[in-house]
Design an enzyme around this catalytic site. Structure first.
Site, PDB file in Angstrom:
ATOM      1  N   GLY A   1      11.816   4.083   7.886  1.00 31.21           N
ATOM      2  CA  GLY A   1      11.253   5.419   8.074  1.00 31.21           C
ATOM      3  C   GLY A   1      11.245   5.825   9.544  1.00 31.21           C
ATOM      4  O   GLY A   1      11.083   4.987  10.430  1.00 31.21           O
TER       5      GLY A   1
ATOM      6  N   GLY B   1       5.952   8.174   1.258  1.00 34.42           N
ATOM      7  CA  GLY B   1       6.936   7.885   2.300  1.00 34.42           C
ATOM      8  C   GLY B   1       7.776   6.676   1.908  1.00 34.42           C
ATOM      9  O   GLY B   1       9.013   6.696   2.003  1.00 34.42           O
ATOM     10  N   HIS B   2       7.118   5.627   1.430  1.00 33.96           N
ATOM     11  CA  HIS B   2       7.856   4.440   0.977  1.00 33.96           C
ATOM     12  C   HIS B   2       8.728   4.777  -0.238  1.00 33.96           C
ATOM     13  O   HIS B   2       9.874   4.319  -0.351  1.00 33.96           O
ATOM     14  CB  HIS B   2       6.894   3.326   0.559  1.00 33.96           C
ATOM     15  CG  HIS B   2       6.010   2.804   1.650  1.00 33.96           C
ATOM     16  ND1 HIS B   2       4.649   3.019   1.679  1.00 33.96           N
ATOM     17  CD2 HIS B   2       6.288   2.068   2.750  1.00 33.96           C
ATOM     18  CE1 HIS B   2       4.132   2.426   2.730  1.00 33.96           C
ATOM     19  NE2 HIS B   2       5.094   1.845   3.413  1.00 33.96           N
TER      20      HIS B   2
ATOM     21  N   ASN C   1       0.856  -1.183   0.000  1.00 41.26           N
ATOM     22  CA  ASN C   1       0.000   0.000   0.000  1.00 41.26           C
ATOM     23  C   ASN C   1       0.894   1.236   0.000  1.00 41.26           C
ATOM     24  O   ASN C   1       0.782   2.115   0.858  1.00 41.26           O
ATOM     25  CB  ASN C   1      -0.966  -0.012   1.190  1.00 41.26           C
ATOM     26  CG  ASN C   1      -2.118   0.939   0.946  1.00 41.26           C
ATOM     27  OD1 ASN C   1      -2.308   1.896   1.672  1.00 41.26           O
ATOM     28  ND2 ASN C   1      -2.862   0.714  -0.102  1.00 41.26           N
TER      29      ASN C   1
ATOM     30  N   HIS D   1       2.986   4.538  -0.353  1.00 40.82           N
ATOM     31  CA  HIS D   1       2.735   5.970  -0.512  1.00 40.82           C
ATOM     32  C   HIS D   1       4.088   6.664  -0.690  1.00 40.82           C
ATOM     33  O   HIS D   1       5.142   6.001  -0.724  1.00 40.82           O
ATOM     34  CB  HIS D   1       1.957   6.519   0.691  1.00 40.82           C
ATOM     35  CG  HIS D   1       2.545   6.130   2.011  1.00 40.82           C
ATOM     36  ND1 HIS D   1       3.784   6.571   2.438  1.00 40.82           N
ATOM     37  CD2 HIS D   1       2.088   5.304   2.990  1.00 40.82           C
ATOM     38  CE1 HIS D   1       4.042   6.062   3.628  1.00 40.82           C
ATOM     39  NE2 HIS D   1       3.035   5.271   3.991  1.00 40.82           N
TER      40      HIS D   1
ATOM     41  N   SER E   1       0.858   7.598   5.774  1.00 38.05           N
ATOM     42  CA  SER E   1       0.688   6.277   6.375  1.00 38.05           C
ATOM     43  C   SER E   1      -0.334   5.504   5.567  1.00 38.05           C
ATOM     44  O   SER E   1      -1.318   6.078   5.075  1.00 38.05           O
ATOM     45  CB  SER E   1       0.177   6.440   7.812  1.00 38.05           C
ATOM     46  OG  SER E   1      -0.330   5.203   8.275  1.00 38.05           O
TER      47      SER E   1
END
Ligand code: PAF
Length: 280
Positions: free
Chosen positions: A147, A36-37, A32, A34, A185
């Site tokens: 992270g 951030g990843h 999933n 986003h 998240s």
């Protein structure tokens, strides 16, 4: 980008890359994906010749009443995003590939785990430590990217790597945020439109505590209680909000200079976590 689902094929590709002298960076995820990843992958690419990303929704880190069955899964979109950012390999194993038999081994770091998120999520960090140790044994990367949003997880995995002499360097990456400050998240997708409007208050409240401390207010207990009250009034159900020292997550004292304010709070049925780190 290659997508592999077996440990044997992963090891073969890793061996081929190693044999030609290439360095490896590894980004473990539960999918999933986003921004951030994606930032983790971008940084990984800067730090090693090859970047491997895993997507595995790890059953051992979910409690019996948690959202394992409903955890958002979006493999097609995730694969496209990883391909676009230039990851070299996606490791996408099944649960039986990772856990062919129920694991007997436990990796527990009680001092760091039995606090903060560990109080309401007993066993969660044992599950995280176990799966990350297993994935590190499979991939054997030079660099592991994690992270900072999951600050407690990061502290635990740093300690595990140290305790077990694992030959990997951990690189942490700053929390990626939406323009209103909400930390990115996978669980944000659970929020209703109204909750999404309220959610940025979590980060704003943590920043307000940090600013008060930087302005020489050293009554951490009162500041945390007031911040929790602000969140409660806005509709959050606060799990915890604490001011801790960065290196061991013990409550901060006025003698500490490297501080992290961490919080977990529910909005409806969604549990959000965030933290703010600073040097005072
Ligand atoms: O942070 C996560 O997404 C997970 O806890 C991790 C590190 C991939 C282990 O399952």
């Amino acid at each position: 980008m290659q997508t592999l689902s077996t440990i044997a094929s992963l090891r073969q590709t890793v061996a081929d890359w190693r044999n030609t002298g290439q360095t490896l960076a590894f980004v473990p995820t539960m999918g999933n994906l986003h921004d951030g990843h994606i930032e983790l992958v971008r940084q990984a690419k800067r730090q090693a010749d090859r970047t491997i990303v895993s997507i595995f929704v790890n059953p051992t880190q979910f409690g019996p009443t948690e959202d394992f069955n409903h955890y958002p899964r979006s493999e097609t979109e995730d694969t496209a995003k990883l391909s676009a950012v230039g990851a070299d390999m996606l490791f996408l194993p099944t649960a039986s590939e990772i856990y062919p038999t129920p694991p007997q081994t436990r990796i527990s770091l009680p001092e760091l785990s039995n606090r903060l998120c560990g109080i309401s999520r007993p066993g969660h960090f044992d599950g995280v430590a176990l799966v990350v140790a297993k994935l590190l044994n499979m991939v054997q990367p030079d660099i592991l990217l994690l992270g900072e949003k999951d600050f407690q997880q990061l502290s635990i995995l740093r300690q595990m790597v140290l305790d077990l002499n694992m030959p990997v360097t951990i690189a942490s990456v700053a929390t990626q945020r939406h323009s209103d400050g909400l930390a990115m998240s996978s669980r944000n997708s659970y929020l209703t439109a109204e909750q999404r409007q309220t959610a940025p208050l979590l980060y704003q409240t943590l920043c307000a505590v940090r600013d008060a401390i930087l302005a020489n207010d050293t009554d951490f207990t009162r500041l945390s209680a007031a911040a929790s009250a602000t969140l409660t009034q806005a509709g959050f159900k606060v799990d915890y909000l604490h001011t801790c020292r960065q290196h061991d997550l013990q409550p901060a004292t006025t003698a500490d200079t490297n501080i992290v304010i961490l919080a977990a709070a529910w909005l409806g049925s969604t549990r959000l976590i965030d933290n703010v780190c600073f040097s005072g």
